[in-house]
Structures are given as C-alpha cells and as structure tokens.
Motif scaffolding. Structure first.
Motif, short mmCIF file in Angstrom:
data_model
loop_
_atom_site.label_atom_id
_atom_site.label_comp_id
_atom_site.label_asym_id
_atom_site.label_seq_id
_atom_site.Cartn_x
_atom_site.Cartn_y
_atom_site.Cartn_z
N GLY A 13 0.82 -1.22 0.00
CA GLY A 13 0.00 0.00 0.00
C GLY A 13 0.84 1.26 0.00
N SER A 14 1.65 1.41 -1.04
CA SER A 14 2.44 2.64 -1.11
C SER A 14 2.31 3.22 -2.54
N TYR A 15 3.33 3.92 -2.99
CA TYR A 15 3.22 4.62 -4.27
C TYR A 15 2.73 3.69 -5.39
N CYS A 51 4.21 9.53 2.96
CA CYS A 51 5.13 10.21 2.06
C CYS A 51 6.55 9.84 2.50
N ARG A 52 7.03 8.71 1.98
CA ARG A 52 8.28 8.13 2.47
C ARG A 52 9.50 9.05 2.30
N PRO A 53 9.58 9.79 1.20
CA PRO A 53 10.74 10.68 1.07
C PRO A 53 10.88 11.67 2.22
N GLY A 310 7.16 -0.92 -9.03
CA GLY A 310 7.74 -0.20 -7.90
C GLY A 310 9.10 -0.75 -7.52
N ASP A 311 9.55 -0.41 -6.32
CA ASP A 311 10.91 -0.76 -5.88
C ASP A 311 11.17 -2.26 -5.81
N VAL A 312 10.10 -3.05 -5.74
CA VAL A 312 10.29 -4.50 -5.65
C VAL A 312 10.71 -5.10 -6.99
N ALA A 319 12.55 4.94 -7.83
CA ALA A 319 12.26 6.37 -7.69
C ALA A 319 10.79 6.59 -7.98
N VAL A 320 10.19 7.54 -7.27
CA VAL A 320 8.75 7.73 -7.38
C VAL A 320 8.36 8.16 -8.80
N HIS A 321 9.13 9.07 -9.41
CA HIS A 321 8.70 9.54 -10.74
C HIS A 321 8.71 8.40 -11.76
N ILE A 389 10.75 22.81 -4.89
CA ILE A 389 10.07 21.60 -5.37
C ILE A 389 10.04 20.51 -4.29
N LYS A 390 11.15 20.35 -3.60
CA LYS A 390 11.20 19.22 -2.64
C LYS A 390 11.46 19.64 -1.19
N GLY A 391 12.47 20.49 -0.98
CA GLY A 391 12.94 20.74 0.38
C GLY A 391 11.92 21.41 1.29
C1 LIG Z 1 14.39 7.95 2.96
C2 LIG Z 1 13.96 7.81 1.55
C3 LIG Z 1 13.80 8.94 0.77
C4 LIG Z 1 13.39 8.83 -0.56
N1 LIG Z 1 13.24 9.96 -1.30
C5 LIG Z 1 12.82 9.87 -2.58
C6 LIG Z 1 12.62 11.04 -3.38
O1 LIG Z 1 12.81 12.16 -2.92
N2 LIG Z 1 12.20 10.89 -4.64
C7 LIG Z 1 11.97 9.65 -5.17
O2 LIG Z 1 11.60 9.56 -6.35
N3 LIG Z 1 12.13 8.54 -4.45
C8 LIG Z 1 12.55 8.61 -3.17
N4 LIG Z 1 12.72 7.48 -2.43
C9 LIG Z 1 12.35 6.21 -3.02
C10 LIG Z 1 10.83 6.03 -2.90
O3 LIG Z 1 10.44 6.23 -1.57
C11 LIG Z 1 10.45 4.67 -3.40
O4 LIG Z 1 10.77 4.59 -4.78
C12 LIG Z 1 8.95 4.39 -3.20
O5 LIG Z 1 8.56 4.52 -1.85
C13 LIG Z 1 8.66 3.00 -3.67
O6 LIG Z 1 7.31 2.77 -3.58
P1 LIG Z 1 6.72 1.30 -3.61
O7 LIG Z 1 5.24 1.46 -3.66
O8 LIG Z 1 7.36 0.51 -4.67
O9 LIG Z 1 7.17 0.60 -2.25
P2 LIG Z 1 7.37 1.09 -0.76
O10 LIG Z 1 7.23 2.56 -0.62
O11 LIG Z 1 8.61 0.43 -0.31
O12 LIG Z 1 6.14 0.44 0.00
C14 LIG Z 1 5.92 -0.94 0.04
C15 LIG Z 1 4.57 -1.21 0.68
O13 LIG Z 1 4.37 -2.63 0.69
C16 LIG Z 1 4.06 -3.06 2.02
N5 LIG Z 1 4.59 -4.43 2.16
C17 LIG Z 1 5.87 -4.82 2.27
N6 LIG Z 1 5.96 -6.16 2.33
C18 LIG Z 1 4.69 -6.63 2.25
C19 LIG Z 1 4.11 -7.93 2.23
N7 LIG Z 1 4.87 -9.04 2.30
N8 LIG Z 1 2.75 -8.03 2.13
C20 LIG Z 1 1.98 -6.93 2.04
N9 LIG Z 1 2.47 -5.68 2.05
C21 LIG Z 1 3.81 -5.53 2.14
C22 LIG Z 1 4.71 -2.05 2.91
O14 LIG Z 1 4.11 -2.01 4.18
C23 LIG Z 1 4.50 -0.75 2.13
O15 LIG Z 1 3.20 -0.27 2.36
C24 LIG Z 1 13.14 7.56 -1.11
C25 LIG Z 1 13.30 6.41 -0.34
C26 LIG Z 1 13.71 6.53 0.98
C27 LIG Z 1 13.90 5.29 1.80
#
Ligand SMILES: Cc1cc2nc3c(=O)[nH]c(=O)nc-3n(C[C@H](O)[C@H](O)[C@H](O)COP(=O)(O)OP(=O)(O)OC[C@H]3O[C@@H](n4cnc5c(N)ncnc54)[C@H](O)[C@@H]3O)c2cc1C
Length: 412
Positions: A13-15, A51-53, A310-312, A319-321, A389-391
C-alpha cells in the motif's frame, strides 16, 4: 458475495500499490464485460500510505509536518469504489504462483489464503534503518521515531552511513536541526554542537548526480556540521543490531579503512532490501528484485496475469517519478489481459503498452530546510528550485492527489 468474485490482488500500500489499485478501479474494472464480478483487493502490512521521502526530516519531530497529510488512511481513500474494493491489513507470506493462491498473515491475527485472478506485486523495498520507512507497520515506524527522539537531545556524536540521497538528506536534516548553519561567508561550521560523520563507500556522494553537484552537496553539509568520509565502507557495528534492531544505541562503527568511529547514534542510510521473502527464488533477478519484463511489467515466469511494479521490481531504478510513469503502462496491460480473458477479441483490445525507463539525470536532494542540490531531466537545478520543489515539504504537496486517486482520473 466477495469470495465468488474474481480477485485482482494488489500487494503493498504505497506509491506503486495504491496507484495501480486506483487506476484499475477507475479504468479497467468499469470497462470489463461483467464489472460486478471483479474486485480489487489491496493487501498491505500498513493501513496508511506515507510520504516516504519525508522520513529524513519527519524522524526528528512530529511538528515538522502536518501529520494528517504525512500519514493517510488507505481504506478511507478507497471508500469511493464501494463493493469493487476490499482492503486487508496483512503481510503476504507465500505466493503459490502455480496454484495462484496468496497466503498472508492478518494484522488482527491469523493466517488466510486467497485465490487470485490477477496479482500485482508492489511490496517495495525496506531500508536497514527502521527510521526511514516502513519496515513493519505504522506503529513500528512511530515506535522507532519515539525511541530515536528520546535519545537525540543527549547525543554528542552521530554517524550516518550512505552517500546516496537518503544518507545525505538525513545527515543534512540532523545537522541543521542540531547545529544550525554556518554564516554565508564561512566555508564550514566550526565546533558543531553535535559532530555528524557521513560515511560513503563511493569516491563521491550522490552517484546519480554529476560530480559538481555532489561536491556542492558536500560543501552544504560542511556548513551544518557534517564531515564526509569517502571511500570507506562500514564493515561492522557493535552492538550488532545498532541502527537496525535498536535506533538509540551507542555504537562503535568499523570502517573498511580500519578506522573506528564512536557514535551516540548510528543510522544506516544506505541500500534497501526488496520485500520478496514470500516469493519463490525462481521469480527473482540476481539483484534480489522481482524479475519483471521491463517493457510490459509482467512477471513472465510466474504465469498469466501476474505483474510487479515499484521498488520490488527490476525494470527501473527505485524512484517515485519512475513508478508514476509505469502505472499507466501496467494498468493498460492488465486491462488488456483481463479483457482477453473475458473473451474479447485480440484485435479489439489492441497492443501492449510499452514502458521505457527515463534515465536522464533526475534527483533532488534537500540539505536542511532551505538548501539543496539536484537535477531534473538532465539539467542542474539551483538550490532555490530544489527547496521549492522538494525541500519545502519533501513532496507532501504531491501525495494528496496520489493517495485519493485523483492523479489517475485520466487513464494515463
Ligand atoms: C528515505 C527515503 C527517501 C526517498 N526519497 C525519494 C525522493 O525524494 N524521490 C523519489 O523519487 N524517491 C525517493 N525514495 C524512493 C521512494 O520512496 C520509493 O521509490 C517508493 O517509496 C517505492 O514505492 P513502492 O510502492 O514501490 O514501495 P514502498 O514505498 O517500499 O512500499 C511498500 C509497501 O508494501 C508493504 N509491504 C511490504 N511487504 C509486504 C508484504 N509481504 N505483504 C503486504 N504488504 C507488504 C509495505 O508495508 C508498504 O506499504 C526515497 C526512499 C527513501 C527510503
């Protein structure tokens, strides 16, 4: 009845997960021949999107952001879809991609299994430090912040590991918060109240950005009491779980150069681990992410209608964009697969939409509340623009529309 429907399960449940779920509910489900027979089920460890960033600043105090915008209830944001949507707070523990069943532990207790018609893996990646994102649920994140904040006022020295944006931002935020900023004419902050050491294995900070911007970041860090140590990897910490199991331990940090650093607080701010523990190793690429077709975002090895975003997933850098650019591509391809499965003619559903990673130099790195370095689309940005934009609020201004789904009112 929910369990007689064809489930399109989204994990995470993220981006990525929240965005694809909204997009499917807005554009795929309504266009299927019998739309009442489908449901989108979002299963996530966290019931709140965040908002993880913003974490590098948010970890210091709840007063630095409007908490009602920093954390947003996922079920609330999906009420608009009625019976076509279900949210389950739980953690996927096993994917049987041959039998097409997902097993998950419920937050409320117990384990359940759900068969799926389609599956989107969007479980992201976890940071080593529990201060910098969800490594468990929202209660765990808040508990880590509370532990760290309790120890912070007494800290006399801090070590942050990681020369990427997370390490740089975390060191910069802590430096400005604890030490203030050197005057305009000083090149460094003399005798900072809390010396902070930022350790990077790289020969420069911020490898995504050109060297001149990395050096500018280093200068800005120096002005808030941060010393950068380059070409040094953290090889060991004592106690062993400092920075990961506990976030408030006095720590001895050993570097690959043989040097040791003593810190009242240690934050590992480098690297992430993809959340793939519930997947068969056959589905993973060599770097541990899900082996995903970089053009279609299907997980070809897993069987029909299984996708990752996403990141997985390994189709692009995290990256979010880049996620936001991938969402409409994936949504169109899922819709196409669902229509074909529902008996639509191949010619009528059209071709796959193809994803192409934008590899231009794009990254913004605030250093404290008023400065920063960055580039967008290959162009260096002035510090003022990075702030604007970000800070200013670490992207909080962008997430309202994302979590509510408004961002996806148009198909893509
Ligand atoms: C400190 C920090 C700063 C960042 N700043 C930036 C930025 O400025 N700009 C940018 O573009 N990117 C930034 N990033 C990267 C960005 O945050 C990630 O690219 C983005 O959060 C990825 O989104 P996602 O939905 O793929 O996964 P995530 O944000 O990692 O979320 C994963 C979700 O899946 C859930 N989950 C995990 N495992 C399971 C499971 N087994 N079953 C069910 N649910 C599960 C988690 O609880 C979470 O809700 C930053 C990252 C970090 C750590």
């Amino acid at each position: 009845m929910a369990d007689t429907k064809k489930s399109i399960i989204v994990l995470g449940g993220s981006y990525a997960g929240v965005s694809i779920a909204h997009n499917l509910l807005k554009h795929a489900i309504p266009n299927l021949p019998s739309k009442e027979s489908y449901e989108v089920v979002l299963i996530s460890t966290t019931s709140q999107a965040m908002c993880r960033p913003a974490c590098p600043r948010a970890l210091i105090s709840d007063d630095l952001f409007d908490q009602s915008r920093l954390f947003v209830s996922i079920p609330e944001q999906f009420k608009q879809y009625g019976a076509n949507f279900r949210f389950i707070q739980g953690t996927a523990t096993e994917l049987d991609h041959s039998a097409r069943v997902i097993t998950f532990d419920l937050k409320a207790g117990g384990t359940e299994k759900l068969p799926f018609h389609a599956l989107v893996i969007a479980t992201g990646a976890a940071t080593a430090s529990p201060l910098l994102g969800f490594t468990g649920d929202e209660d765990g994140l808040r508990a880590s912040w509370a532990e760290f904040r309790k120890a912070l006022p007494a800290a006399k020295s801090i070590v942050v590991a990681g020369g990427g944006p997370t390490g740089v931002e975390t060191a910069g935020e802590l430096g400005e918060h604890l030490n203030g900023r050197a005057g305009y004419l000083s090149s460094k902050l003399e005798n900072p109240k809390v010396p902070i050491t930022l350790v990077t294995a790289g020969s420069e900070l911020l490898p995504i950005l050109r060297t001149s911007l990395a050096r500018k970041a280093e200068d800005m860090l120096t002005k808030v009491g941060v010393t950068v140590v380059k070409n040094a990897r953290v090889t060991a910490v004592a106690p062993e779980h400092a920075g990961t199991g506990t976030v408030a331990a006095k720590t001895t940090v050993t570097l690959s150069t043989g040097k040791t650093l003593e810190a009242d607080l240690y934050i590992p701010g480098c690297g992430t681990t993809p959340n793939t523990g519930f997947l068969s190793k056959d589905l993973l690429a060599a770097d541990g992410r899900v082996d995903t077709n970089a053009a279609t975002l299907r997980v070809d090895k897993a069987g029909p209608r299984i996708y990752a975003i996403g990141d997985v997933a390994n189709y692009a850098r995290p990256a979010v964009h880049l996620i936001l650019a991938a969402v409409p591509v994936l949504a169109v391809n899922i819709k196409k697969d669902l229509l074909l499965d529902a008996g639509k003619d191949k010619a009528a559903v059209g071709e796959d939409r193809v994803y192409k990673e934008d590899t231009k130099e794009t990254q913004m790195v605030p250093i404290g509340k008023s400065k920063g370095v960055g580039a967008g689309g290959g162009f260096a940005l002035p510090s003022f623009m990075v702030w604007l934009i970000k800070g200013r609020d670490y992207w909080l201004w962008t997430v309202g529309k994302l979590w509510s789904g408004q961002q996806w009112n148009k198909e893509g």
